[in-house]
Design an enzyme around this catalytic site. Structure first.
Site, PDB file in Angstrom:
ATOM      1  CE  LYS A  11       9.947  40.354  -1.289  1.00  0.00           C
ATOM      2  NZ  LYS A  11      10.023  41.709  -0.676  1.00  0.00           N
ATOM      3  CE1 TYR A  51       5.713  43.770  -3.268  1.00  0.00           C
ATOM      4  CE2 TYR A  51       7.193  43.340  -5.097  1.00  0.00           C
ATOM      5  CZ  TYR A  51       6.811  43.122  -3.781  1.00  0.00           C
ATOM      6  OH  TYR A  51       7.521  42.248  -2.981  1.00  0.00           O
ATOM      7  CG  PHE A  59      10.403  51.757  -1.924  1.00  0.00           C
ATOM      8  CD1 PHE A  59       9.707  50.616  -2.299  1.00  0.00           C
ATOM      9  CD2 PHE A  59       9.866  52.556  -0.910  1.00  0.00           C
ATOM     10  CE1 PHE A  59       8.504  50.264  -1.700  1.00  0.00           C
ATOM     11  CE2 PHE A  59       8.662  52.203  -0.294  1.00  0.00           C
ATOM     12  CZ  PHE A  59       7.981  51.060  -0.694  1.00  0.00           C
ATOM     13  NE  ARG A  87       2.546  40.823   6.280  1.00  0.00           N
ATOM     14  CZ  ARG A  87       3.105  41.710   5.464  1.00  0.00           C
ATOM     15  NH1 ARG A  87       3.360  41.406   4.189  1.00  0.00           N
ATOM     16  NH2 ARG A  87       3.412  42.901   5.889  1.00  0.00           N
ATOM     17  CB  THR A  93       8.200  45.654   5.943  1.00  0.00           C
ATOM     18  OG1 THR A  93       6.844  45.231   5.883  1.00  0.00           O
ATOM     19  CG2 THR A  93       8.676  46.081   4.568  1.00  0.00           C
ATOM     20  NE  ARG A 104      10.195  40.202   4.726  1.00  0.00           N
ATOM     21  CZ  ARG A 104       9.059  40.825   4.491  1.00  0.00           C
ATOM     22  NH1 ARG A 104       8.409  41.442   5.476  1.00  0.00           N
ATOM     23  NH2 ARG A 104       8.547  40.851   3.272  1.00  0.00           N
ATOM     24  CG  ASN A 114      11.998  42.304   2.433  1.00  0.00           C
ATOM     25  OD1 ASN A 114      11.856  41.781   1.325  1.00  0.00           O
ATOM     26  ND2 ASN A 114      11.095  43.121   2.953  1.00  0.00           N
ATOM     27  CG  HIS A 117       5.197  38.767  -1.254  1.00  0.00           C
ATOM     28  ND1 HIS A 117       4.808  40.066  -1.036  1.00  0.00           N
ATOM     29  CD2 HIS A 117       4.058  38.068  -1.517  1.00  0.00           C
ATOM     30  CE1 HIS A 117       3.487  40.150  -1.181  1.00  0.00           C
ATOM     31  NE2 HIS A 117       3.009  38.961  -1.474  1.00  0.00           N
ATOM     32  CD  GLU A 128      -0.192  39.278  -2.840  1.00  0.00           C
ATOM     33  OE1 GLU A 128      -0.055  40.447  -2.457  1.00  0.00           O
ATOM     34  OE2 GLU A 128       0.168  38.293  -2.167  1.00  0.00           O
TER      35      GLU A 128
END
Ligand code: DAT
Ligand code: MG
Length: 150
Positions: A11, A51, A59, A87, A93, A104, A114, A117, A128
């Site tokens: 990100k 998203y 948010f 993951r 998250t 993270r 964070n 992704h 995606e």
């Protein structure tokens, strides 16, 4: 499966903080195969598609603004159980709940910053990948595979 693919994205905060190499290195060292990679400054419209499932969350506007605030590094990694393993390499998250040793858990504190992704299901990974790499993906033989898989 050995050929499972996941969409991983550093990100804007991860790019600005100089964490691109570290994140790529973790996937390389684990034994995943890099099959797509690019730096892209995404538009809010593109990020709203990425998203889409979160539209309506309080948010959401802030998430889109943050994700559009600078370039991201879009990647596709392939290998055994890539989605679930990706993951677990990412951590929870909310970074406060992410174990040390995860991306993270090692680099982030705030849920809204964070760092990285990762797709949450094989189905979403395919969606995606199609959204971020409409041009398609390079095919090549990864010579390491015989040392990583039985
Ligand atoms: P993940 O990125 O772990 O798949 P998600 O898909 O539920 O998590 O949410 C996407 C991103 O939205 C997440 O990485 C950070 C942001 N986000 C999620 N929950 C949030 C919250 N409660 N407050 C602020 N940002 C949040
Ligand atoms: Mg998600």
């Amino acid at each position: 499966s050995v050929n499972e693919r996941t969409y991983i994205m550093v990100k804007p905060d991860g790019v600005q903080r100089g964490l691109v190499g570290n994140i790529i290195g973790r996937f390389e060292q684990r034994g995943f195969k890099l099959i797509a990679l690019k730096l892209v400054h995404a538009t809010p419209e593109h990020l709203e598609k990425h998203y889409a499932d979160l539209k309506g969350k309080p948010f959401f506007p802030g998430l889109i603004q943050y994700m559009a605030s600078g370039p991201v590094v879009a990647m596709v990694w392939q290998g055994l159980d890539a989605v679930k393993t990706g993951r677990s390499m990412l951590g929870a998250t909310n970074p406060l709940a992410s174990a040390p040793g995860t991306i993270r858990g090692d680099f982030a504190l705030a849920v809204g910053r964070n760092i990285c992704h990762g797709s949450d299901s094989v189905e979403n990974a395919e969606k995606e990948i199609a959204l971020w790499f409409p041009e398609g993906i390079v095919q090549y033989t990864h010579d390491q595979a015989k040392w990583i898989f039985e």
